[in-house]
Design a protein around this motif. Sequence first.
Motif, PDB file in Angstrom:
ATOM      1  N   ALA A  56       0.832  -1.205   0.000  1.00  0.00           N
ATOM      2  CA  ALA A  56       0.000   0.000   0.000  1.00  0.00           C
ATOM      3  C   ALA A  56       0.866   1.255   0.000  1.00  0.00           C
ATOM      4  O   ALA A  56       0.578   2.218  -0.718  1.00  0.00           O
ATOM      5  N   SER A  57       1.941   1.254   0.769  1.00  0.00           N
ATOM      6  CA  SER A  57       2.839   2.409   0.824  1.00  0.00           C
ATOM      7  C   SER A  57       3.533   2.650  -0.513  1.00  0.00           C
ATOM      8  O   SER A  57       3.617   3.785  -0.985  1.00  0.00           O
ATOM      9  N   GLN A  74      -5.245   0.564   9.344  1.00  0.00           N
ATOM     10  CA  GLN A  74      -3.803   0.375   9.192  1.00  0.00           C
ATOM     11  C   GLN A  74      -3.315   0.854   7.825  1.00  0.00           C
ATOM     12  O   GLN A  74      -2.259   1.477   7.720  1.00  0.00           O
ATOM     13  N   VAL A  75      -4.082   0.569   6.785  1.00  0.00           N
ATOM     14  CA  VAL A  75      -3.680   1.003   5.445  1.00  0.00           C
ATOM     15  C   VAL A  75      -3.724   2.520   5.349  1.00  0.00           C
ATOM     16  O   VAL A  75      -2.823   3.152   4.797  1.00  0.00           O
ATOM     17  N   ARG A  76      -4.766   3.146   5.911  1.00  0.00           N
ATOM     18  CA  ARG A  76      -4.849   4.609   5.885  1.00  0.00           C
ATOM     19  C   ARG A  76      -3.637   5.222   6.586  1.00  0.00           C
ATOM     20  O   ARG A  76      -3.025   6.155   6.084  1.00  0.00           O
ATOM     21  N   GLN A  77      -3.258   4.685   7.743  1.00  0.00           N
ATOM     22  CA  GLN A  77      -2.097   5.216   8.458  1.00  0.00           C
ATOM     23  C   GLN A  77      -0.828   5.052   7.619  1.00  0.00           C
ATOM     24  O   GLN A  77      -0.015   5.981   7.532  1.00  0.00           O
ATOM     25  N   ALA A  78      -0.663   3.908   6.978  1.00  0.00           N
ATOM     26  CA  ALA A  78       0.533   3.666   6.165  1.00  0.00           C
ATOM     27  C   ALA A  78       0.594   4.607   4.967  1.00  0.00           C
ATOM     28  O   ALA A  78       1.650   5.192   4.690  1.00  0.00           O
ATOM     29  N   VAL A  79      -0.529   4.798   4.265  1.00  0.00           N
ATOM     30  CA  VAL A  79      -0.477   5.656   3.076  1.00  0.00           C
ATOM     31  C   VAL A  79      -0.402   7.136   3.451  1.00  0.00           C
ATOM     32  O   VAL A  79       0.227   7.918   2.740  1.00  0.00           O
ATOM     33  N   GLU A  80      -0.993   7.528   4.583  1.00  0.00           N
ATOM     34  CA  GLU A  80      -0.853   8.922   5.023  1.00  0.00           C
ATOM     35  C   GLU A  80       0.587   9.220   5.418  1.00  0.00           C
ATOM     36  O   GLU A  80       1.103  10.301   5.141  1.00  0.00           O
ATOM     37  N   THR A  82       3.191   7.738   4.148  1.00  0.00           N
ATOM     38  CA  THR A  82       3.903   7.791   2.871  1.00  0.00           C
ATOM     39  C   THR A  82       3.703   9.142   2.205  1.00  0.00           C
ATOM     40  O   THR A  82       4.654   9.733   1.678  1.00  0.00           O
ATOM     41  N   GLU A  83       2.477   9.657   2.222  1.00  0.00           N
ATOM     42  CA  GLU A  83       2.201  10.967   1.643  1.00  0.00           C
ATOM     43  C   GLU A  83       2.986  12.064   2.363  1.00  0.00           C
ATOM     44  O   GLU A  83       3.469  13.001   1.730  1.00  0.00           O
ATOM     45  N   SER A  84       3.123  11.963   3.679  1.00  0.00           N
ATOM     46  CA  SER A  84       3.910  12.943   4.433  1.00  0.00           C
ATOM     47  C   SER A  84       5.380  12.856   4.060  1.00  0.00           C
ATOM     48  O   SER A  84       6.049  13.876   3.857  1.00  0.00           O
ATOM     49  N   LEU A  85       5.902  11.636   3.954  1.00  0.00           N
ATOM     50  CA  LEU A  85       7.307  11.455   3.589  1.00  0.00           C
ATOM     51  C   LEU A  85       7.585  11.950   2.172  1.00  0.00           C
ATOM     52  O   LEU A  85       8.664  12.467   1.890  1.00  0.00           O
ATOM     53  N   ALA A  86       6.595  11.820   1.296  1.00  0.00           N
ATOM     54  CA  ALA A  86       6.754  12.280  -0.088  1.00  0.00           C
ATOM     55  C   ALA A  86       6.588  13.793  -0.206  1.00  0.00           C
ATOM     56  O   ALA A  86       6.836  14.358  -1.263  1.00  0.00           O
ATOM     57  N   GLY A  87       6.158  14.443   0.873  1.00  0.00           N
ATOM     58  CA  GLY A  87       5.993  15.895   0.858  1.00  0.00           C
ATOM     59  C   GLY A  87       4.692  16.365   0.241  1.00  0.00           C
ATOM     60  O   GLY A  87       4.552  17.532  -0.100  1.00  0.00           O
ATOM     61  N   ARG A  88       3.720  15.464   0.126  1.00  0.00           N
ATOM     62  CA  ARG A  88       2.438  15.826  -0.477  1.00  0.00           C
ATOM     63  C   ARG A  88       1.383  16.205   0.543  1.00  0.00           C
ATOM     64  O   ARG A  88       0.295  16.633   0.175  1.00  0.00           O
ATOM     65  N   ARG A  89       1.685  16.044   1.846  1.00  0.00           N
ATOM     66  CA  ARG A  89       0.776  16.458   2.915  1.00  0.00           C
ATOM     67  C   ARG A  89       1.614  16.722   4.155  1.00  0.00           C
ATOM     68  O   ARG A  89       2.686  16.135   4.322  1.00  0.00           O
ATOM     69  N   PRO A  90       1.135  17.588   5.039  1.00  0.00           N
ATOM     70  CA  PRO A  90       1.888  17.825   6.267  1.00  0.00           C
ATOM     71  C   PRO A  90       1.779  16.613   7.199  1.00  0.00           C
ATOM     72  O   PRO A  90       0.782  15.882   7.159  1.00  0.00           O
ATOM     73  N   PRO A  91       2.783  16.382   8.030  1.00  0.00           N
ATOM     74  CA  PRO A  91       2.702  15.263   8.963  1.00  0.00           C
ATOM     75  C   PRO A  91       1.558  15.475   9.959  1.00  0.00           C
ATOM     76  O   PRO A  91       1.203  16.620  10.291  1.00  0.00           O
ATOM     77  N   ALA A  92       0.986  14.382  10.447  1.00  0.00           N
ATOM     78  CA  ALA A  92      -0.112  14.459  11.403  1.00  0.00           C
ATOM     79  C   ALA A  92       0.391  14.974  12.753  1.00  0.00           C
ATOM     80  O   ALA A  92      -0.333  15.644  13.478  1.00  0.00           O
ATOM     81  N   LEU A  93       1.639  14.694  13.067  1.00  0.00           N
ATOM     82  CA  LEU A  93       2.210  15.084  14.358  1.00  0.00           C
ATOM     83  C   LEU A  93       3.684  15.386  14.164  1.00  0.00           C
ATOM     84  O   LEU A  93       4.392  14.620  13.516  1.00  0.00           O
ATOM     85  N   THR A  94       4.129  16.505  14.672  1.00  0.00           N
ATOM     86  CA  THR A  94       5.554  16.808  14.602  1.00  0.00           C
ATOM     87  C   THR A  94       6.110  16.915  16.003  1.00  0.00           C
ATOM     88  O   THR A  94       5.431  17.368  16.935  1.00  0.00           O
TER      89      THR A  94
END
Length: 99
Positions: A56-57, A74-80, A82-94
């Motif tokens: 999924a990631s 679990q899949v939503r957490q993994a892809v979110e 991945t999206e944060s690591l790719a720079g396409r969304r801000p991280p949920a927690l910093t």
Amino acid sequence: MRALVVIGPGDPGDPGWAEARSIAEIEELVRAGRTVAVTPAALAGDGGEAAELAVASVCAWAGARVFRTDRPGQVRQAVEMTESLAGRRPPALTRRGLA
């Protein structure tokens, strides 16, 4: 950017979604401007939960936006993530480390 969608295996899909069965197919459909749907468990084979999350990631990194799975949380957490690591969304927690 299109939103991520995580649905169950029995949930109806949108007729505009293109179903992909490989990373190359995902990349080709994304270049064509299509919304790509994948079933990570089918791509992972018999690898179990960890393999499904890894697939999924990788699919999210390649541009898939719709994920059909038995493990939506679990899949939503993994892809979110991945999206944060790719720079396409801000991280949920910093967190800021203090050394």
